[in-house]
Design a protein around this motif. Structure first.
Motif, PDB file in Angstrom:
ATOM      1  N   LEU A 126       0.874  -1.134   0.202  1.00  0.00           N
ATOM      2  CA  LEU A 126       0.056   0.041  -0.033  1.00  0.00           C
ATOM      3  C   LEU A 126       0.723   1.306   0.116  1.00  0.00           C
ATOM      4  O   LEU A 126       0.538   2.211  -0.790  1.00  0.00           O
ATOM      5  N   CYS A 127       1.730   1.240   0.891  1.00  0.00           N
ATOM      6  CA  CYS A 127       2.600   2.462   0.813  1.00  0.00           C
ATOM      7  C   CYS A 127       3.773   2.662  -0.454  1.00  0.00           C
ATOM      8  O   CYS A 127       3.778   3.890  -0.716  1.00  0.00           O
ATOM      9  N   ARG A 128       4.094   1.601  -0.776  1.00  0.00           N
ATOM     10  CA  ARG A 128       4.996   1.764  -1.930  1.00  0.00           C
ATOM     11  C   ARG A 128       4.226   2.007  -3.219  1.00  0.00           C
ATOM     12  O   ARG A 128       4.535   2.857  -4.207  1.00  0.00           O
ATOM     13  N   ARG A 129       3.170   1.494  -3.460  1.00  0.00           N
ATOM     14  CA  ARG A 129       2.237   1.714  -4.881  1.00  0.00           C
ATOM     15  C   ARG A 129       1.666   3.076  -4.660  1.00  0.00           C
ATOM     16  O   ARG A 129       1.167   3.497  -5.560  1.00  0.00           O
ATOM     17  N   ASN A 130       1.428   3.621  -3.350  1.00  0.00           N
ATOM     18  CA  ASN A 130       0.797   4.992  -3.182  1.00  0.00           C
ATOM     19  C   ASN A 130       1.596   5.927  -2.501  1.00  0.00           C
ATOM     20  O   ASN A 130       1.152   6.232  -1.497  1.00  0.00           O
ATOM     21  N   PRO A 131       2.600   6.463  -3.071  1.00  0.00           N
ATOM     22  CA  PRO A 131       3.590   7.149  -2.183  1.00  0.00           C
ATOM     23  C   PRO A 131       3.063   8.472  -1.681  1.00  0.00           C
ATOM     24  O   PRO A 131       3.402   9.036  -0.747  1.00  0.00           O
ATOM     25  N   GLN A 132       1.980   8.913  -2.537  1.00  0.00           N
ATOM     26  CA  GLN A 132       1.308  10.479  -1.991  1.00  0.00           C
ATOM     27  C   GLN A 132       0.142  10.228  -1.292  1.00  0.00           C
ATOM     28  O   GLN A 132      -0.238  10.980  -0.700  1.00  0.00           O
ATOM     29  N   GLN A 133      -0.034   8.708  -0.891  1.00  0.00           N
ATOM     30  CA  GLN A 133      -1.247   8.718   0.042  1.00  0.00           C
ATOM     31  C   GLN A 133      -0.867   8.447   1.362  1.00  0.00           C
ATOM     32  O   GLN A 133       0.292   7.640   1.680  1.00  0.00           O
ATOM     33  N   LYS A 134      -1.352   8.895   2.241  1.00  0.00           N
ATOM     34  CA  LYS A 134      -0.974   8.726   3.881  1.00  0.00           C
ATOM     35  C   LYS A 134      -1.776   7.638   4.336  1.00  0.00           C
ATOM     36  O   LYS A 134      -2.984   7.868   4.083  1.00  0.00           O
ATOM     37  N   PHE A 135      -1.110   6.734   5.204  1.00  0.00           N
ATOM     38  CA  PHE A 135      -1.823   5.810   5.883  1.00  0.00           C
ATOM     39  C   PHE A 135      -1.467   5.746   7.339  1.00  0.00           C
ATOM     40  O   PHE A 135      -0.293   5.532   7.710  1.00  0.00           O
ATOM     41  N   LEU A 136      -2.661   5.706   8.026  1.00  0.00           N
ATOM     42  CA  LEU A 136      -2.428   5.424   9.460  1.00  0.00           C
ATOM     43  C   LEU A 136      -2.824   3.939   9.531  1.00  0.00           C
ATOM     44  O   LEU A 136      -3.664   3.198   9.244  1.00  0.00           O
ATOM     45  N   ILE A 137      -1.997   3.224  10.443  1.00  0.00           N
ATOM     46  CA  ILE A 137      -2.097   1.611  10.630  1.00  0.00           C
ATOM     47  C   ILE A 137      -1.639   1.284  12.062  1.00  0.00           C
ATOM     48  O   ILE A 137      -0.855   1.550  12.660  1.00  0.00           O
ATOM     49  N   GLN A 188       3.948  -6.664  15.453  1.00  0.00           N
ATOM     50  CA  GLN A 188       4.335  -5.267  15.825  1.00  0.00           C
ATOM     51  C   GLN A 188       5.958  -4.909  15.339  1.00  0.00           C
ATOM     52  O   GLN A 188       5.867  -3.729  14.917  1.00  0.00           O
ATOM     53  N   HIS A 189       6.443  -5.664  15.586  1.00  0.00           N
ATOM     54  CA  HIS A 189       8.180  -5.165  15.390  1.00  0.00           C
ATOM     55  C   HIS A 189       8.359  -5.168  13.931  1.00  0.00           C
ATOM     56  O   HIS A 189       9.013  -4.107  13.538  1.00  0.00           O
ATOM     57  N   GLU A 190       7.819  -5.897  13.090  1.00  0.00           N
ATOM     58  CA  GLU A 190       7.729  -5.713  11.841  1.00  0.00           C
ATOM     59  C   GLU A 190       7.273  -4.477  11.032  1.00  0.00           C
ATOM     60  O   GLU A 190       7.831  -3.951  10.246  1.00  0.00           O
ATOM     61  N   LEU A 191       6.027  -4.223  11.730  1.00  0.00           N
ATOM     62  CA  LEU A 191       5.497  -3.178  11.247  1.00  0.00           C
ATOM     63  C   LEU A 191       6.109  -1.788  11.761  1.00  0.00           C
ATOM     64  O   LEU A 191       6.252  -0.903  10.964  1.00  0.00           O
ATOM     65  N   ALA A 192       6.641  -1.869  12.768  1.00  0.00           N
ATOM     66  CA  ALA A 192       7.706  -0.435  13.215  1.00  0.00           C
ATOM     67  C   ALA A 192       8.870  -0.512  12.375  1.00  0.00           C
ATOM     68  O   ALA A 192       9.199   0.664  12.184  1.00  0.00           O
ATOM     69  N   VAL A 193       9.380  -1.517  11.878  1.00  0.00           N
ATOM     70  CA  VAL A 193      10.673  -1.528  10.964  1.00  0.00           C
ATOM     71  C   VAL A 193      10.072  -1.008   9.740  1.00  0.00           C
ATOM     72  O   VAL A 193      10.996  -0.002   9.128  1.00  0.00           O
TER      73      VAL A 193
END
Length: 420
Positions: free
Chosen positions: A292-303, A311-316
Protein backbone atom coordinates in the motif's frame (compact mmCIF):
# COMPACT_ATOMS: atom_id res chain seq x y z
CA UNK A 1 29.70 14.52 45.52
CA UNK A 2 29.42 14.17 41.76
CA UNK A 3 27.68 10.81 42.13
CA UNK A 4 25.16 12.29 44.55
CA UNK A 5 24.47 15.15 42.13
CA UNK A 6 23.89 12.64 39.33
CA UNK A 7 21.39 10.72 41.48
CA UNK A 8 19.54 13.93 42.33
CA UNK A 9 19.53 15.09 38.70
CA UNK A 10 18.14 11.78 37.48
CA UNK A 11 15.45 11.76 40.15
CA UNK A 12 14.44 15.31 39.17
CA UNK A 13 14.44 14.33 35.50
CA UNK A 14 12.12 11.40 36.09
CA UNK A 15 9.78 13.48 38.23
CA UNK A 16 9.60 16.09 35.48
CA UNK A 17 8.79 13.50 32.83
CA UNK A 18 6.12 11.91 35.02
CA UNK A 19 4.54 15.30 35.71
CA UNK A 20 4.53 16.36 32.06
CA UNK A 21 3.31 12.95 30.85
CA UNK A 22 0.45 13.15 33.33
CA UNK A 23 -0.64 16.66 32.35
CA UNK A 24 -0.11 16.95 28.57
CA UNK A 25 -3.46 17.49 26.80
CA UNK A 26 -4.33 14.52 24.59
CA UNK A 27 -5.88 14.03 21.18
CA UNK A 28 -7.49 10.59 21.29
CA UNK A 29 -7.27 9.89 17.57
CA UNK A 30 -9.38 6.71 17.41
CA UNK A 31 -12.35 5.92 19.64
CA UNK A 32 -15.86 4.50 19.42
CA UNK A 33 -17.22 7.34 21.54
CA UNK A 34 -19.83 9.91 20.57
CA UNK A 35 -20.57 13.51 21.43
CA UNK A 36 -23.68 14.10 23.58
CA UNK A 37 -25.76 15.17 20.57
CA UNK A 38 -25.72 11.55 19.35
CA UNK A 39 -28.04 10.52 22.16
CA UNK A 40 -28.25 6.81 22.89
CA UNK A 41 -25.09 6.08 20.88
CA UNK A 42 -23.03 7.68 23.65
CA UNK A 43 -22.50 4.87 26.17
CA UNK A 44 -21.72 5.86 29.74
CA UNK A 45 -22.40 4.86 33.33
CA UNK A 46 -21.86 1.89 35.63
CA UNK A 47 -23.93 -0.70 33.80
CA UNK A 48 -22.42 0.12 30.42
CA UNK A 49 -18.93 -0.16 31.91
CA UNK A 50 -19.61 -3.52 33.52
CA UNK A 51 -21.28 -5.01 30.44
CA UNK A 52 -18.41 -4.03 28.16
CA UNK A 53 -17.43 -7.02 26.04
CA UNK A 54 -14.00 -7.43 27.69
CA UNK A 55 -15.69 -8.11 31.03
CA UNK A 56 -18.43 -10.26 29.50
CA UNK A 57 -15.96 -12.71 28.01
CA UNK A 58 -13.81 -12.72 31.15
CA UNK A 59 -16.83 -13.45 33.34
CA UNK A 60 -17.64 -16.63 31.44
CA UNK A 61 -14.22 -17.97 32.45
CA UNK A 62 -15.81 -18.41 35.90
CA UNK A 63 -19.21 -19.73 34.83
CA UNK A 64 -20.78 -22.84 33.37
CA UNK A 65 -24.06 -21.01 32.78
CA UNK A 66 -25.63 -21.30 29.36
CA UNK A 67 -24.77 -18.22 27.30
CA UNK A 68 -28.46 -17.76 26.58
CA UNK A 69 -29.12 -17.26 30.28
CA UNK A 70 -26.81 -14.24 30.30
CA UNK A 71 -28.32 -12.71 27.18
CA UNK A 72 -31.85 -13.14 28.55
CA UNK A 73 -31.08 -10.82 31.46
CA UNK A 74 -31.58 -7.06 31.52
CA UNK A 75 -28.47 -4.91 31.29
CA UNK A 76 -28.59 -4.18 35.01
CA UNK A 77 -28.90 -7.88 35.81
CA UNK A 78 -25.96 -8.61 33.53
CA UNK A 79 -23.93 -5.93 35.30
CA UNK A 80 -24.80 -7.43 38.71
CA UNK A 81 -23.77 -10.89 37.47
CA UNK A 82 -20.43 -9.63 36.16
CA UNK A 83 -19.79 -7.62 39.33
CA UNK A 84 -20.30 -10.76 41.41
CA UNK A 85 -18.09 -12.95 39.21
CA UNK A 86 -15.16 -10.60 38.69
CA UNK A 87 -15.17 -8.23 41.65
CA UNK A 88 -16.69 -10.12 44.60
CA UNK A 89 -15.97 -13.79 43.96
CA UNK A 90 -12.50 -13.02 42.57
CA UNK A 91 -10.03 -10.13 42.69
CA UNK A 92 -10.22 -7.61 39.81
CA UNK A 93 -6.64 -7.90 38.60
CA UNK A 94 -7.16 -8.08 34.83
CA UNK A 95 -6.61 -4.87 32.89
CA UNK A 96 -10.30 -4.36 32.20
CA UNK A 97 -11.43 -5.14 35.75
CA UNK A 98 -8.68 -3.12 37.42
CA UNK A 99 -9.50 -0.30 35.01
CA UNK A 100 -13.07 -0.23 36.33
CA UNK A 101 -11.73 0.24 39.87
CA UNK A 102 -9.49 3.08 38.63
CA UNK A 103 -12.56 4.74 37.11
CA UNK A 104 -14.53 4.51 40.36
CA UNK A 105 -11.65 5.94 42.37
CA UNK A 106 -10.96 8.83 40.00
CA UNK A 107 -14.67 9.71 39.96
CA UNK A 108 -14.49 10.13 43.73
CA UNK A 109 -16.43 7.00 44.66
CA UNK A 110 -15.60 4.88 47.68
CA UNK A 111 -14.09 1.69 46.24
CA UNK A 112 -13.79 0.19 49.73
CA UNK A 113 -17.57 0.00 50.09
CA UNK A 114 -18.00 -2.40 47.16
CA UNK A 115 -21.58 -1.13 46.98
CA UNK A 116 -22.54 -1.24 43.31
CA UNK A 117 -25.89 0.50 43.79
CA UNK A 118 -24.19 3.44 45.50
CA UNK A 119 -21.94 3.81 42.47
CA UNK A 120 -24.94 3.70 40.16
CA UNK A 121 -26.85 6.28 42.13
CA UNK A 122 -23.89 8.65 42.25
CA UNK A 123 -23.58 8.70 38.45
CA UNK A 124 -27.33 8.73 37.82
CA UNK A 125 -27.45 12.14 39.51
CA UNK A 126 -25.34 13.57 36.67
CA UNK A 127 -26.46 14.61 33.22
CA UNK A 128 -24.65 13.22 30.22
CA UNK A 129 -23.09 16.61 29.52
CA UNK A 130 -21.82 16.89 33.08
CA UNK A 131 -20.30 13.43 32.88
CA UNK A 132 -18.63 14.08 29.53
CA UNK A 133 -17.08 17.28 30.86
CA UNK A 134 -15.96 15.63 34.09
CA UNK A 135 -14.40 12.60 32.41
CA UNK A 136 -12.53 14.65 29.81
CA UNK A 137 -11.15 16.87 32.58
CA UNK A 138 -10.04 13.93 34.74
CA UNK A 139 -8.46 12.11 31.78
CA UNK A 140 -6.86 15.25 30.36
CA UNK A 141 -8.46 14.73 26.94
CA UNK A 142 -8.64 17.80 24.72
CA UNK A 143 -9.93 16.28 21.47
CA UNK A 144 -11.73 13.04 20.60
CA UNK A 145 -12.02 11.43 17.19
CA UNK A 146 -15.21 9.39 16.85
CA UNK A 147 -15.88 6.48 14.49
CA UNK A 148 -18.87 7.33 12.31
CA UNK A 149 -20.93 5.04 10.12
CA UNK A 150 -23.46 6.59 7.72
CA UNK A 151 -25.09 3.16 7.34
CA UNK A 152 -26.07 3.20 11.03
CA UNK A 153 -29.81 4.05 11.10
CA UNK A 154 -29.49 5.74 14.50
CA UNK A 155 -26.43 7.80 13.67
CA UNK A 156 -27.29 8.84 10.10
CA UNK A 157 -30.19 11.21 10.99
CA UNK A 158 -27.93 13.17 13.35
CA UNK A 159 -25.66 14.03 10.41
CA UNK A 160 -28.49 14.63 7.97
CA UNK A 161 -30.02 17.14 10.39
CA UNK A 162 -26.67 18.91 10.69
CA UNK A 163 -26.23 18.13 14.39
CA UNK A 164 -23.20 15.88 14.20
CA UNK A 165 -20.51 18.55 14.54
CA UNK A 166 -21.76 20.93 17.20
CA UNK A 167 -19.30 20.08 19.98
CA UNK A 168 -15.86 21.37 18.88
CA UNK A 169 -14.05 18.80 21.05
CA UNK A 170 -15.30 15.94 18.88
CA UNK A 171 -14.17 15.06 15.36
CA UNK A 172 -15.41 12.52 12.84
CA UNK A 173 -13.74 9.60 11.08
CA UNK A 174 -15.73 7.96 8.28
CA UNK A 175 -16.02 4.20 8.82
CA UNK A 176 -16.11 2.20 5.59
CA UNK A 177 -16.12 -1.44 6.76
CA UNK A 178 -19.22 -2.47 4.86
CA UNK A 179 -17.86 -1.17 1.55
CA UNK A 180 -14.83 -3.42 1.88
CA UNK A 181 -16.02 -6.40 3.89
CA UNK A 182 -19.76 -6.74 3.16
CA UNK A 183 -20.37 -5.44 -0.33
CA UNK A 184 -23.82 -7.05 -0.68
CA UNK A 185 -25.05 -5.16 2.37
CA UNK A 186 -23.29 -1.97 1.24
CA UNK A 187 -25.00 -2.07 -2.16
CA UNK A 188 -28.42 -2.28 -0.52
CA UNK A 189 -27.58 0.59 1.82
CA UNK A 190 -26.17 2.78 -0.94
CA UNK A 191 -29.20 2.21 -3.16
CA UNK A 192 -31.53 3.07 -0.26
CA UNK A 193 -29.63 6.36 0.10
CA UNK A 194 -30.09 7.19 -3.58
CA UNK A 195 -26.76 6.07 -5.05
CA UNK A 196 -26.93 4.24 -8.36
CA UNK A 197 -24.73 1.25 -7.52
CA UNK A 198 -24.88 -2.43 -8.39
CA UNK A 199 -23.26 -5.61 -7.16
CA UNK A 200 -21.29 -5.72 -10.42
CA UNK A 201 -18.11 -3.63 -10.39
CA UNK A 202 -19.06 -1.21 -13.17
CA UNK A 203 -17.73 2.26 -13.92
CA UNK A 204 -21.07 3.65 -12.76
CA UNK A 205 -20.83 1.77 -9.47
CA UNK A 206 -17.32 3.04 -8.86
CA UNK A 207 -18.27 6.63 -9.64
CA UNK A 208 -21.33 6.51 -7.37
CA UNK A 209 -19.38 4.96 -4.51
CA UNK A 210 -16.77 7.69 -4.84
CA UNK A 211 -19.60 10.25 -4.78
CA UNK A 212 -20.97 8.69 -1.60
CA UNK A 213 -17.61 8.88 0.15
CA UNK A 214 -16.95 12.43 -0.99
CA UNK A 215 -20.35 13.67 0.15
CA UNK A 216 -20.09 12.03 3.56
CA UNK A 217 -16.51 13.17 4.14
CA UNK A 218 -17.72 16.70 3.46
CA UNK A 219 -20.85 16.34 5.58
CA UNK A 220 -18.89 14.99 8.56
CA UNK A 221 -15.74 16.99 7.93
CA UNK A 222 -14.12 13.58 8.42
CA UNK A 223 -10.44 13.55 9.34
CA UNK A 224 -9.76 10.16 7.73
CA UNK A 225 -11.35 7.03 6.31
CA UNK A 226 -11.26 4.07 8.71
CA UNK A 227 -11.71 0.34 8.28
CA UNK A 228 -11.15 -2.76 10.38
CA UNK A 229 -9.78 -5.57 8.24
CA UNK A 230 -9.55 -9.32 8.82
CA UNK A 231 -6.18 -10.89 9.50
CA UNK A 232 -6.12 -12.61 6.12
CA UNK A 233 -6.21 -9.27 4.26
CA UNK A 234 -3.98 -9.34 1.18
CA UNK A 235 -2.94 -6.47 -1.07
CA UNK A 236 -2.63 -6.27 -4.00
CA UNK A 237 -4.93 -9.09 -5.02
CA UNK A 238 -7.51 -9.88 -7.66
CA UNK A 239 -10.38 -9.32 -5.29
CA UNK A 240 -12.98 -6.81 -4.15
CA UNK A 241 -10.74 -5.40 -1.40
CA UNK A 242 -8.01 -4.30 -3.80
CA UNK A 243 -10.44 -2.96 -6.40
CA UNK A 244 -12.31 -0.90 -3.81
CA UNK A 245 -9.09 0.45 -2.31
CA UNK A 246 -7.39 1.24 -5.64
CA UNK A 247 -10.33 2.55 -7.64
CA UNK A 248 -12.50 4.22 -5.00
CA UNK A 249 -10.98 4.82 -1.59
CA UNK A 250 -7.48 6.01 -2.38
CA UNK A 251 -8.64 8.33 -5.20
CA UNK A 252 -11.19 9.91 -2.84
CA UNK A 253 -8.67 10.20 0.00
CA UNK A 254 -6.24 11.95 -2.32
CA UNK A 255 -8.91 14.32 -3.62
CA UNK A 256 -9.93 15.17 -0.06
CA UNK A 257 -6.34 15.16 1.24
CA UNK A 258 -7.07 12.81 4.15
CA UNK A 259 -5.34 9.63 5.38
CA UNK A 260 -6.69 6.12 5.06
CA UNK A 261 -6.65 4.25 8.40
CA UNK A 262 -6.52 0.47 8.37
CA UNK A 263 -6.80 -1.64 11.52
CA UNK A 264 -5.71 -5.10 10.49
CA UNK A 265 -5.87 -8.45 12.21
CA UNK A 266 -9.35 -9.21 13.56
CA UNK A 267 -11.02 -12.60 13.31
CA UNK A 268 -14.73 -12.13 13.89
CA UNK A 269 -16.96 -14.23 16.13
CA UNK A 270 -14.77 -17.22 16.84
CA UNK A 271 -17.32 -17.88 19.60
CA UNK A 272 -20.68 -16.67 18.26
CA UNK A 273 -22.38 -17.33 21.60
CA UNK A 274 -20.46 -14.38 23.06
CA UNK A 275 -21.79 -12.04 20.32
CA UNK A 276 -19.61 -8.90 20.20
CA UNK A 277 -17.37 -10.39 22.89
CA UNK A 278 -16.54 -13.36 20.67
CA UNK A 279 -13.94 -11.76 18.36
CA UNK A 280 -10.30 -12.85 18.21
CA UNK A 281 -6.93 -11.56 17.01
CA UNK A 282 -5.13 -13.02 14.01
CA UNK A 283 -1.60 -12.72 12.70
CA UNK A 284 -1.44 -10.79 9.43
CA UNK A 285 0.88 -10.23 6.48
CA UNK A 286 2.69 -6.90 6.91
CA UNK A 287 3.66 -7.00 3.23
CA UNK A 288 0.12 -5.79 2.46
CA UNK A 289 0.92 -2.54 4.27
CA UNK A 290 4.28 -2.39 2.51
CA UNK A 291 2.57 -2.67 -0.88
CA UNK A 292 0.00 0.00 0.00
CA UNK A 293 2.72 2.47 0.96
CA UNK A 294 5.00 1.68 -1.98
CA UNK A 295 2.29 1.71 -4.67
CA UNK A 296 0.67 4.89 -3.31
CA UNK A 297 3.53 7.16 -2.22
CA UNK A 298 1.34 10.28 -2.18
CA UNK A 299 -1.31 8.68 0.04
CA UNK A 300 -0.93 8.71 3.81
CA UNK A 301 -1.81 5.60 5.82
CA UNK A 302 -2.60 5.32 9.51
CA UNK A 303 -1.99 1.69 10.46
CA UNK A 304 -2.41 -0.44 13.55
CA UNK A 305 -2.35 -4.23 13.74
CA UNK A 306 -3.87 -6.59 16.29
CA UNK A 307 -1.41 -9.47 16.58
CA UNK A 308 1.62 -9.04 18.81
CA UNK A 309 3.64 -11.00 16.27
CA UNK A 310 3.21 -8.20 13.69
CA UNK A 311 4.32 -5.27 15.81
CA UNK A 312 8.10 -5.25 15.37
CA UNK A 313 7.92 -5.77 11.60
CA UNK A 314 5.37 -2.98 11.33
CA UNK A 315 7.62 -0.61 13.30
CA UNK A 316 10.58 -1.46 11.07
CA UNK A 317 8.40 -0.83 8.01
CA UNK A 318 7.51 2.63 9.34
CA UNK A 319 11.23 3.52 9.14
CA UNK A 320 11.04 2.98 5.38
CA UNK A 321 7.88 4.90 4.45
CA UNK A 322 7.13 8.42 5.64
CA UNK A 323 3.55 8.05 4.37
CA UNK A 324 3.01 5.41 7.08
CA UNK A 325 2.06 6.43 10.62
CA UNK A 326 1.65 3.58 13.07
CA UNK A 327 -0.69 4.22 15.95
CA UNK A 328 -1.83 2.79 19.23
CA UNK A 329 -1.94 -0.56 20.98
CA UNK A 330 -5.21 -1.86 19.62
CA UNK A 331 -7.82 -3.95 21.41
CA UNK A 332 -6.18 -7.02 23.00
CA UNK A 333 -2.82 -5.24 22.93
CA UNK A 334 -4.16 -2.50 25.20
CA UNK A 335 -2.84 -4.15 28.35
CA UNK A 336 0.01 -2.70 30.36
CA UNK A 337 2.66 -5.31 29.50
CA UNK A 338 2.02 -4.96 25.76
CA UNK A 339 1.79 -1.16 25.86
CA UNK A 340 5.18 -1.02 27.56
CA UNK A 341 6.82 -3.50 25.22
CA UNK A 342 5.46 -1.85 22.09
CA UNK A 343 6.15 1.70 23.25
CA UNK A 344 9.72 0.79 24.12
CA UNK A 345 10.72 -0.77 20.81
CA UNK A 346 8.77 1.81 18.80
CA UNK A 347 10.71 4.64 20.45
CA UNK A 348 13.95 2.71 19.97
CA UNK A 349 13.19 2.31 16.24
CA UNK A 350 11.28 5.51 15.44
CA UNK A 351 12.12 8.00 18.15
CA UNK A 352 9.08 10.16 18.84
CA UNK A 353 7.78 10.03 15.25
CA UNK A 354 4.75 7.78 15.92
CA UNK A 355 1.46 7.78 17.80
CA UNK A 356 1.98 5.51 20.80
CA UNK A 357 -1.60 5.14 21.90
CA UNK A 358 -5.30 5.61 21.26
CA UNK A 359 -8.03 4.52 23.64
CA UNK A 360 -10.43 2.63 21.33
CA UNK A 361 -13.01 3.36 24.05
CA UNK A 362 -16.65 2.41 23.62
CA UNK A 363 -17.85 3.56 27.06
CA UNK A 364 -17.03 7.14 27.94
CA UNK A 365 -15.54 6.67 31.39
CA UNK A 366 -13.01 4.19 30.00
CA UNK A 367 -11.01 7.25 28.94
CA UNK A 368 -9.99 7.64 32.57
CA UNK A 369 -8.22 4.35 33.13
CA UNK A 370 -6.96 3.76 29.62
CA UNK A 371 -5.16 7.07 29.46
CA UNK A 372 -3.98 7.08 33.07
CA UNK A 373 -2.34 3.69 32.56
CA UNK A 374 -0.89 4.65 29.17
CA UNK A 375 0.43 8.04 30.28
CA UNK A 376 2.36 6.37 33.10
CA UNK A 377 3.92 3.78 30.79
CA UNK A 378 4.80 6.24 28.02
CA UNK A 379 6.36 8.59 30.56
CA UNK A 380 8.35 5.81 32.17
CA UNK A 381 9.76 4.59 28.85
CA UNK A 382 10.66 8.12 27.79
CA UNK A 383 12.31 8.81 31.16
CA UNK A 384 14.50 5.73 30.70
CA UNK A 385 15.67 7.09 27.35
CA UNK A 386 16.38 10.55 28.77
CA UNK A 387 18.39 8.99 31.60
CA UNK A 388 20.51 7.15 29.05
CA UNK A 389 21.12 10.43 27.23
CA UNK A 390 22.06 12.10 30.52
CA UNK A 391 24.66 9.45 31.22
CA UNK A 392 26.14 10.17 27.77
CA UNK A 393 26.37 13.88 28.53
CA UNK A 394 23.20 15.05 26.74
CA UNK A 395 20.81 17.11 28.88
CA UNK A 396 17.16 17.49 27.88
CA UNK A 397 15.34 20.57 29.10
CA UNK A 398 11.81 20.68 30.46
CA UNK A 399 10.70 22.47 27.30
CA UNK A 400 12.13 19.64 25.19
CA UNK A 401 10.32 17.08 27.35
CA UNK A 402 7.06 19.00 26.86
CA UNK A 403 7.69 19.14 23.11
CA UNK A 404 8.33 15.41 22.86
CA UNK A 405 5.25 14.42 24.87
CA UNK A 406 3.09 16.90 23.00
CA UNK A 407 4.28 15.29 19.76
CA UNK A 408 3.49 11.78 21.00
CA UNK A 409 0.13 12.53 22.59
CA UNK A 410 -1.19 15.24 20.33
CA UNK A 411 0.73 16.91 17.52
CA UNK A 412 2.01 13.88 15.57
CA UNK A 413 -1.56 13.06 14.61
CA UNK A 414 -2.42 16.59 13.48
CA UNK A 415 0.91 17.03 11.75
CA UNK A 416 0.32 13.82 9.77
CA UNK A 417 -3.03 15.29 8.70
CA UNK A 418 -1.24 18.54 7.77
CA UNK A 419 -3.41 20.35 10.32
CA UNK A 420 -0.77 21.09 12.97
Amino acid sequence: MRQQQTIEDLAQLRQTVERVAGSTPITDMHTHLYAPEFGELLLWGIDELLTYHYLISESFRWSQEDYRYFWSMSKREQADWIWQKLFIDHSPVSEAAAGFITILQRLGLDVTSRNLNDYRQALEKRTVNEQVDAVMKIAGIEKIVMTNDPFDPVERPVWLLGNGKTDPRFYAALRVDALLNDWTHAVNELRSLGYDVYAEWTERTKAETRRFLTEWITRMDALYLAVSMPGDFRYPAEDHHSRMIDEVMIPVCQEQNIPFALMIGVRRRVNPSLRLAGDMSMQSDVSAVEALCRRNPQQKFLITMLARENQHELAVLARKFRNLMIFGCWWFLHIESMVEEMTRFRIELLGTSMIPQHSDCRVFEQLIYKWEHSRRIIGNVLADKYEKLYMSGWRVTEEEIKRDLDDLLNRNFWRFLCKA
